[in-house]
Design an enzyme around this catalytic site. Structure first.
Site, short mmCIF file in Angstrom:
data_model
loop_
_atom_site.label_atom_id
_atom_site.label_comp_id
_atom_site.label_asym_id
_atom_site.label_seq_id
_atom_site.Cartn_x
_atom_site.Cartn_y
_atom_site.Cartn_z
N GLY A 1 2.66 1.89 10.87
CA GLY A 1 3.68 2.93 10.75
C GLY A 1 4.41 3.25 12.04
O GLY A 1 5.09 4.27 12.13
N SER B 1 3.45 -2.47 10.30
CA SER B 1 4.90 -2.52 10.55
C SER B 1 5.56 -3.83 10.12
O SER B 1 6.50 -4.30 10.78
CB SER B 1 5.19 -2.21 12.01
OG SER B 1 4.83 -0.87 12.30
N LYS C 1 0.07 4.24 -0.16
CA LYS C 1 -0.58 5.42 0.44
C LYS C 1 -0.42 6.63 -0.49
O LYS C 1 -0.44 6.47 -1.69
CB LYS C 1 0.00 5.67 1.84
CG LYS C 1 0.05 4.42 2.70
CD LYS C 1 0.31 4.71 4.13
CE LYS C 1 0.46 3.40 4.88
NZ LYS C 1 0.28 3.53 6.31
N HIS D 1 -9.53 1.25 5.14
CA HIS D 1 -8.23 1.41 5.80
C HIS D 1 -8.39 2.35 6.98
O HIS D 1 -9.16 3.32 6.91
CB HIS D 1 -7.20 1.95 4.79
CG HIS D 1 -5.80 1.88 5.32
ND1 HIS D 1 -5.31 2.79 6.23
CD2 HIS D 1 -4.79 1.00 5.09
CE1 HIS D 1 -4.06 2.47 6.53
NE2 HIS D 1 -3.72 1.39 5.85
N GLU E 1 -5.40 -5.07 10.57
CA GLU E 1 -4.36 -4.08 10.80
C GLU E 1 -4.63 -3.34 12.11
O GLU E 1 -5.41 -2.37 12.14
CB GLU E 1 -4.34 -3.06 9.66
CG GLU E 1 -4.10 -3.66 8.30
CD GLU E 1 -3.52 -2.63 7.35
OE1 GLU E 1 -2.43 -2.87 6.86
OE2 GLU E 1 -4.14 -1.59 7.13
N ASN F 1 0.87 -1.19 0.00
CA ASN F 1 0.00 0.00 0.00
C ASN F 1 0.91 1.23 0.00
O ASN F 1 1.53 1.55 1.03
CB ASN F 1 -0.89 -0.04 1.26
CG ASN F 1 -1.63 1.26 1.49
OD1 ASN F 1 -1.74 2.10 0.57
ND2 ASN F 1 -2.16 1.45 2.68
N GLU G 1 -6.63 4.66 8.06
CA GLU G 1 -6.34 6.08 7.79
C GLU G 1 -7.55 6.76 7.15
O GLU G 1 -7.81 7.94 7.39
CB GLU G 1 -5.08 6.19 6.92
CG GLU G 1 -3.83 5.91 7.76
CD GLU G 1 -2.63 5.41 7.00
OE1 GLU G 1 -2.63 5.48 5.75
OE2 GLU G 1 -1.69 4.93 7.65
#
Ligand code: PEP
Length: 255
Positions: free
Chosen positions: A174, A213, A12, A93, A168, A10, A95
């Site tokens: 991250g 991660s 992003k 996702h 996730e 991904n 985010e």
């Protein structure tokens, strides 16, 4: 036949055409590491170019609008992504759930619209750190699955080809922090049970990816956890060097 591990990058909001060389290098590695199914989800602006220049890997988008078309300035429909060369789309996702206030009620129609356009869909779920510390992780994830996964007529056949779940944990994305292998296994088993509850027998074959991660250094350990069918990789998918390290770990997993 056993499914190949699925490793999805991904990107992003990273990547211009200068990154096509990375995609080509990842494509060459995928040709060599055939035990693994590899895909990239670049920004929508690169889908067409990657489709043309990296023919072996899958290419997908990071989001779609639920509607087929219309007055939705700045949005992209699933059919448009398909037309640009996408094979799949990621929805839900964390985010997007955070940045765009996307609830399960917003994610689920996106997943349905992806299937209707002939795309596979990767539905993301995962708890926050606060929810995990409160002992609510499995309950939260089960609720996200029930609320976000597409159901009904569109998912009558080939369910395992069309639907993928990515677990996730929000606190692992991250951050360089990862759950223990035992915790990943426990959550993936709980997700499997929920998938069977929702889809019956077909739910047993749906791939569940771990994301958060994943790096070349920890990929072998994370991919060996119970019920992990691959990985959704953010930061470490941005260079061929690190992403191919993860793909190679997946290739070694099954000997
Ligand atoms: C992601 O955003 O899907 C992700 C897993 O990111 P990272 O690998 O950078 O934690």
């Amino acid at each position: 036949m056993a499914q190949r591990p699925y490793i999805v990058g991904n990107w992003k909001m990273h990547g211009t055409r200068s990154m096509l060389a990375e995609a080509r290098a990842i494509d060459r590695a995928a040709e060599r590491l055939i035990k693994v199914e590899v895909a990239l989800a670049p920004p929508a602006t690169l889908i067409h170019a990657i489709r043309k220049e990296a023919g072996l890997i899958g290419v997908g988008a990071q989001d779609c609008h639920a509607a087929e078309g219309g007055a939705h300035t700045g949005d992209i429909s699933a059919a448009m992504l398909k037309d640009a060369g996408a094979d799949f789309v990621i929805v839900g996702h964390s985010e997007r759930r955070a940045d765009h206030c996307e609830s399960d009620a917003i994610v689920q129609p996106k997943a349905r619209s992806a299937l209707a356009a002939g795309l596979a869909v990767i539905v993301c779920v995962g708890e926050t750190e606060q929810q995990r510390n409160a002992g609510e992780a499995e309950r939260v994830v089960a609720g996200q699955l029930a609320g976000s996964l597409p159901q009904g007529d569109l998912v009558a056949d080939k369910i395992a080809e069309k639907i993928i779940v990515a677990y996730e944990p929000v606190w692992a994305i991250g951050t360089g922090r990862v759950p223990t292998v035992e915790d990943i296994g426990a959550m993936h088993r709980a997700i499997r049970a929920k998938l069977v509850e929702i889809y019956g027998e077909a739910g047993a074959a749906i791939r569940i990816l771990y994301g958060g991660s994943v790096k070349p250094e920890n990929a072998a350990e994370l991919l060996a956890a119970d019920e992990v069918g691959g990985a959704l990789v953010g930061g470490a998918s941005l260079t061929a060097e690190s992403f191919v390290g993860i793909i190679a770990a997946a290739a070694d997993r099954d000997g």
